[in-house]
Design a protein around this motif. Structure first.
Motif, PDB file in Angstrom:
ATOM      1  N   VAL A  76       1.456  -0.674   0.134  1.00  0.00           N
ATOM      2  CA  VAL A  76      -0.186  -0.076  -0.087  1.00  0.00           C
ATOM      3  C   VAL A  76       1.006   1.287   0.083  1.00  0.00           C
ATOM      4  CG1 VAL A  76      -1.769   0.866   0.848  1.00  0.00           C
ATOM      5  CG2 VAL A  76      -1.638  -1.721   1.021  1.00  0.00           C
ATOM      6  N   GLU A  77       0.739   1.989  -0.927  1.00  0.00           N
ATOM      7  CA  GLU A  77       1.150   3.773  -1.141  1.00  0.00           C
ATOM      8  C   GLU A  77      -0.209   4.480  -1.086  1.00  0.00           C
ATOM      9  OE1 GLU A  77       3.552   3.799  -3.659  1.00  0.00           O
ATOM     10  OE2 GLU A  77       4.871   1.552  -3.839  1.00  0.00           O
ATOM     11  N   TRP A  78       0.533   5.578  -0.267  1.00  0.00           N
ATOM     12  CA  TRP A  78      -1.101   7.215  -0.294  1.00  0.00           C
ATOM     13  C   TRP A  78       0.349   8.021  -1.174  1.00  0.00           C
ATOM     14  CZ3 TRP A  78      -5.433   6.769   1.253  1.00  0.00           C
ATOM     15  CH2 TRP A  78      -5.289   5.272   2.074  1.00  0.00           C
ATOM     16  N   GLY A  79      -0.648   8.716  -1.687  1.00  0.00           N
ATOM     17  CA  GLY A  79      -0.263  10.384  -1.782  1.00  0.00           C
ATOM     18  C   GLY A  79      -1.203  11.149  -2.618  1.00  0.00           C
ATOM     19  N   GLU A  80      -0.385  11.872  -3.191  1.00  0.00           N
ATOM     20  CA  GLU A  80      -1.007  13.157  -3.301  1.00  0.00           C
ATOM     21  C   GLU A  80      -2.260  12.612  -3.944  1.00  0.00           C
ATOM     22  OE1 GLU A  80      -1.650  16.729  -1.374  1.00  0.00           O
ATOM     23  OE2 GLU A  80      -0.107  15.396  -0.157  1.00  0.00           O
ATOM     24  N   PRO A  81      -3.292  13.094  -4.347  1.00  0.00           N
ATOM     25  CA  PRO A  81      -4.246  12.804  -5.941  1.00  0.00           C
ATOM     26  C   PRO A  81      -3.813  13.728  -7.111  1.00  0.00           C
ATOM     27  CG  PRO A  81      -4.872  14.638  -4.224  1.00  0.00           C
ATOM     28  CD  PRO A  81      -4.358  14.190  -3.700  1.00  0.00           C
TER      29      PRO A  81
END
Length: 92
Positions: A76-81
């Motif tokens: 899982v990776e989170w980031g800016e849209p």
């Protein structure tokens, strides 16, 4: 509304079992946009955008669905849209 981007690489028996179609169906119950596609190495990639709460709920719903027993690992990776995704589609 604070939107973000979630990218998940699913590993396990995630191809040939209707995984992408089920994820698309689950997505219809959430305020998310994105794509899901098979990768050549046998994984499935999910990219979705929405609020963090909505994306967390979407990820949880996938795990709790009939797909859960096919998933062995999630990267899982989170980031800016990026803001360039409309609707939710199965990508080629």
């Amino acid at each position: 509304m604070n939107r973000c981007r979630l990218q998940i690489f699913y590993e396990g028996r995630v191809q040939g079992v209707g995984f992408r179609y089920s994820v698309k169906s689950i997505a219809s119950g959430f305020e998310v946009t994105g794509t899901v596609k098979n990768l050549a190495d046998g994984r499935v990639e999910l990219v979705a955008e929405g609020t963090k709460d909505e994306l967390n709920a979407f990820q949880h719903a996938i795990r709790e669905s009939e797909l859960g027993h096919f998933i062995q690992n999630e990267d899982v990776e989170w980031g800016e849209p990026w803001g360039n995704i409309r609707g939710f589609e199965i990508a080629k």
